[in-house]
Motif scaffolding. Structure first.
Motif, PDB file in Angstrom:
ATOM      1  N   MET A   1       5.589   7.652   4.154  1.00 26.20           N
ATOM      2  CA  MET A   1       4.890   7.503   5.427  1.00 26.20           C
ATOM      3  C   MET A   1       5.558   8.327   6.515  1.00 26.20           C
ATOM      4  O   MET A   1       6.704   8.743   6.386  1.00 26.20           O
ATOM      5  N   GLU A   2       4.809   8.535   7.590  1.00 20.95           N
ATOM      6  CA  GLU A   2       5.339   9.251   8.745  1.00 20.95           C
ATOM      7  C   GLU A   2       6.551   8.513   9.303  1.00 20.95           C
ATOM      8  O   GLU A   2       6.567   7.286   9.352  1.00 20.95           O
ATOM      9  N   GLU A   3       7.533   9.266   9.747  1.00 22.25           N
ATOM     10  CA  GLU A   3       8.707   8.654  10.358  1.00 22.25           C
ATOM     11  C   GLU A   3       8.299   7.919  11.619  1.00 22.25           C
ATOM     12  O   GLU A   3       7.473   8.388  12.404  1.00 22.25           O
ATOM     13  N   GLY A   4       8.846   6.734  11.813  1.00 27.05           N
ATOM     14  CA  GLY A   4       8.556   5.954  13.012  1.00 27.05           C
ATOM     15  C   GLY A   4       7.354   5.023  12.876  1.00 27.05           C
ATOM     16  O   GLY A   4       6.965   4.375  13.835  1.00 27.05           O
TER      17      GLY A   4
ATOM     18  N   CYS B   1      -1.174   1.293   9.525  1.00 25.50           N
ATOM     19  CA  CYS B   1       0.189   1.504  10.023  1.00 25.50           C
ATOM     20  C   CYS B   1       0.270   1.238  11.512  1.00 25.50           C
ATOM     21  O   CYS B   1      -0.718   1.343  12.227  1.00 25.50           O
ATOM     22  N   ARG B   2       1.479   0.922  11.945  1.00 24.31           N
ATOM     23  CA  ARG B   2       1.753   0.726  13.366  1.00 24.31           C
ATOM     24  C   ARG B   2       3.048   1.454  13.694  1.00 24.31           C
ATOM     25  O   ARG B   2       3.895   1.662  12.819  1.00 24.31           O
ATOM     26  N   PRO B   3       3.230   1.823  14.970  1.00 28.33           N
ATOM     27  CA  PRO B   3       4.512   2.423  15.360  1.00 28.33           C
ATOM     28  C   PRO B   3       5.620   1.380  15.221  1.00 28.33           C
ATOM     29  O   PRO B   3       5.413   0.212  15.536  1.00 28.33           O
ATOM     30  N   GLU B   4       6.796   1.784  14.725  1.00 33.74           N
ATOM     31  CA  GLU B   4       7.919   0.846  14.603  1.00 33.74           C
ATOM     32  C   GLU B   4       8.389   0.374  15.969  1.00 33.74           C
ATOM     33  O   GLU B   4       8.765  -0.770  16.141  1.00 33.74           O
ATOM     34  N   ALA B   5       8.366   1.271  16.945  1.00 32.69           N
ATOM     35  CA  ALA B   5       8.731   0.916  18.319  1.00 32.69           C
ATOM     36  C   ALA B   5       7.447   0.924  19.155  1.00 32.69           C
ATOM     37  O   ALA B   5       6.801   1.964  19.269  1.00 32.69           O
ATOM     38  N   PRO B   6       7.058  -0.226  19.707  1.00 35.50           N
ATOM     39  CA  PRO B   6       5.835  -0.261  20.516  1.00 35.50           C
ATOM     40  C   PRO B   6       5.884   0.770  21.630  1.00 35.50           C
ATOM     41  O   PRO B   6       6.906   0.950  22.283  1.00 35.50           O
ATOM     42  N   SER B   7       4.769   1.453  21.821  1.00 35.78           N
ATOM     43  CA  SER B   7       4.706   2.502  22.830  1.00 35.78           C
ATOM     44  C   SER B   7       3.275   2.603  23.347  1.00 35.78           C
ATOM     45  O   SER B   7       2.330   2.564  22.566  1.00 35.78           O
ATOM     46  N   ARG B   8       3.126   2.725  24.649  1.00 32.45           N
ATOM     47  CA  ARG B   8       1.791   2.876  25.228  1.00 32.45           C
ATOM     48  C   ARG B   8       1.188   4.197  24.792  1.00 32.45           C
ATOM     49  O   ARG B   8       1.864   5.205  24.711  1.00 32.45           O
ATOM     50  N   GLY B   9      -0.092   4.164  24.519  1.00 35.45           N
ATOM     51  CA  GLY B   9      -0.809   5.379  24.179  1.00 35.45           C
ATOM     52  C   GLY B   9      -0.790   5.735  22.700  1.00 35.45           C
ATOM     53  O   GLY B   9      -1.574   6.556  22.269  1.00 35.45           O
ATOM     54  N   ILE B  10       0.101   5.120  21.920  1.00 33.60           N
ATOM     55  CA  ILE B  10       0.108   5.408  20.494  1.00 33.60           C
ATOM     56  C   ILE B  10      -0.841   4.436  19.811  1.00 33.60           C
ATOM     57  O   ILE B  10      -0.675   3.223  19.901  1.00 33.60           O
ATOM     58  N   LYS B  11      -1.853   4.978  19.161  1.00 37.28           N
ATOM     59  CA  LYS B  11      -2.834   4.134  18.486  1.00 37.28           C
ATOM     60  C   LYS B  11      -2.330   3.726  17.108  1.00 37.28           C
ATOM     61  O   LYS B  11      -1.547   4.423  16.491  1.00 37.28           O
TER      62      LYS B  11
END
Length: 143
Positions: A14-17, A38-48
């Motif tokens: 999978m993609e890093e992060g 998948c979800r970002p490992e670190a929550p971040s605004r704007g990342i779907k």
């Protein structure tokens, strides 16, 4: 009867992060493709949060190497850019996936559910927030 030990046929890095939140085969009667949320490992605004579909046809052997089978070949690494479809409309982590012969249903942590039509290039056919809070489970009728 004799039990046959399953063989690993494919791997996917999978993609890093990003972390996997849900996984299911695209079709209820075959393992030709799988769906990964998948979800970002670190929550971040704007990342779907995304759902991607990869082919994973069983290896039939390499035509360049007569006599090879999925049992005699090393697992193949699936390419990240080899996706069949990428669905990037969820704004919360997708927690549940369900399939039937015509659709894929995805539900996220905010309670939003989406219905994707498989025979229309995974077009989003419907979106609904069924209640406040996350979805605990989802199932779809066979047809």
């Amino acid at each position: 009867g004799k039990f046959e030990v399953p063989k690993l046929e494919s791997t996917l890095e999978m993609e890093e992060g990003f972390a996997v939140t849900a996984l299911i085969f695209r079709d209820e009667d075959t393992s030709r493709a799988f769906v990964i949320a998948c979800r970002p490992e670190a929550p971040s605004r704007g990342i779907k949060h995304y759902i991607r579909i990869w082919p994973c046809d069983p290896l039939s052997g390499d035509p360049q190497m007569p006599g090879t089978t999925s049992q005699s070949l090393a697992p193949r690494a699936l390419q990240r850019d080899g996706v069949i479809a990428s669905l990037e409309d969820h704004v919360a982590p997708v927690s549940h996936l369900a399939v039937n012969s015509t659709c894929l249903v995805s539900c996220d942590a905010s309670g939003e559910c989406r219905l994707w039509q498989k025979n229309r290039a995974m077009a989003c056919r419907a979106t609904a927030r069924l209640h406040k809070g996350p979805v605990v489970d989802v199932a779809v009728d066979r047809h």
